[in-house]
Design a protein around this motif. Sequence first.
Motif, PDB file in Angstrom:
ATOM      1  N   ASP A  61       0.797  -1.221   0.000  1.00 52.55           N
ATOM      2  CA  ASP A  61       0.000   0.000   0.000  1.00 52.55           C
ATOM      3  C   ASP A  61       0.834   1.278   0.000  1.00 52.55           C
ATOM      4  OD1 ASP A  61       0.965  -0.049   2.578  1.00 52.55           O
ATOM      5  OD2 ASP A  61      -1.000  -0.029   3.557  1.00 52.55           O
ATOM      6  N   TYR A 124      -2.799  -6.460  -3.627  1.00 51.00           N
ATOM      7  CA  TYR A 124      -2.957  -5.638  -2.429  1.00 51.00           C
ATOM      8  C   TYR A 124      -2.574  -4.171  -2.594  1.00 51.00           C
ATOM      9  CZ  TYR A 124      -3.662 -10.189  -0.389  1.00 51.00           C
ATOM     10  OH  TYR A 124      -4.165 -11.439  -0.120  1.00 51.00           O
ATOM     11  N   PRO A 126      -3.143  -0.443  -3.732  1.00 50.10           N
ATOM     12  CA  PRO A 126      -4.355   0.327  -4.039  1.00 50.10           C
ATOM     13  C   PRO A 126      -4.308   0.880  -5.457  1.00 50.10           C
ATOM     14  CG  PRO A 126      -2.843   1.657  -2.755  1.00 50.10           C
ATOM     15  CD  PRO A 126      -2.224   0.298  -2.843  1.00 50.10           C
TER      16      PRO A 126
END
Length: 516
Positions: A61, A124, A126
């Motif tokens: 992220d 995972y 974004p």
Amino acid sequence: MMNFFEKWLSGCLLVVLFLTGCTEKKSDEKVNADSLTAQTDPRRAKVQAICSSCHLFVEPDLLDKTSWAKNVLPAMGTRLGIFAHNGIHYTSDSGKANTEGIFPTRPVLPPEEWQKILDYFETYAPVSLAPQARTQTYTVGLPLFEARIVGGNVSPPIISMVKTNPGGGYFFYDAGSGNLVQMTKEGNKKAGGVLPNPISCITPYRDGFLVSKIGSMYPSDEWLGGISFMERSGNLLIEKETIRNKVERPVNLQTGDLDGDGIDDIVVCGFGNNKGEFYWLKKEGARWKKYSIRKVPGALSTRLTDFDRDGDLDIVTLFAQGLEKLVLFTNNGKGVFTEKNLLEFPPVQGSSSFELNDFNKDGIQDVLYTSGDNADYSVIFKNYHGVYIFLGKADGSFAQKYFYPMNGAYKAMARDFDGDGDLDIAAISFFADYVNQPFEGFLFFEQTKALQFSVRSHSATHSGRWLTMDVGDLDGDHDPDIVLGNFSYGPTSSPDSVNIKWQRGPVTMMLENTSK
């Protein structure tokens, strides 16, 4: 014989080979994908082990899907000898000058293992990063400083260095024209010289000064850098001695007596690109001898200080270029150093500057740090870019006590600008959000309570793109002033209206302190 960097890379690859040779039946079992997170995914252990064998693991992220897939992971793949995958070719510096031993000649991961890494980050990461989480906005209006535009009419200005002079005034270097200029405290030209090799650093030395010539403004393994000793003769700045030539982009120099012989030595941040070196130079007769400290690229900025209070100079250095960390090199008094990591960051952090200060007046050095370098593989606004304060503890560790989000933060300097007895901060950004936050390129942090700051910008500073900044008594009135250098071209794009404003903007800007 392999250098340190080649040995380090070989060690990483051996770890990778060992890890991929292990069987992990649990990782291959079918699981309910809807219940997984980046931390519980069975692929994580192997992905983390492979990535962490060479640098701190980067959580998915911290970047968006596109940056991972198009830029960062392909760059990582080439360091593992993977130059193509599923019909997609990865570009790299393999085969270019001074890259021997960096890129393996054959893949060290089978295609299916590499695909697992790609899939993990794709799952995972974004789509886009969250915006800045500011609890306090900045305001425009800074009566403490009066802005003065000085430095001539260079168009477009490409200022790669500004440096205050202890006797008042300052130096600046324009990479477009090759002009090195010394300005008086009144803002007039005092002396000048032409050096076609771009300068990134100038520092006083003996009866003159040292300059670091980097060869290329952008990352390059064409080692065309050098270090020279210069003097002023009348209104001319003249190179008197070439100390080193054709070396690895030396971006920063500091001087001090490292071995206790009473003679100042030179500490060199040989940033390089794929390869580089951090070292010090000692004058021995008519020659300069090099003593290597750390043979890796990315040495960005350094400070000489008696960190352990034993009477000799230690070195604290910020490294970028993948292995991002702040490192203490403790001196034994004879120029031999023991290495200790003070702070470590993931390789996407974008470390850009640091200072050593004492913010809480406990006699222990604290760290003022910025992250904001945004010109590599992920040119997006990052919510973790900004100005940080890490307080030092008695046991030698550091704890983060302050953070202010600032897109592309490039340098911060702490001084008691307003004369009230505590430290304030001046900060610049080279990768600001110039469209939505046009004044973010310069921010001033006035400390109002312990580690609490009122944040402002100056109404005049949006007229330039500030790559470089220095603080000193420019006008001789015994308070700290600020000088900014306008690097009007940049590696990231901005609207034409903004670019034109910079290119027609000031060469340098003095922010004169009005507190006295």
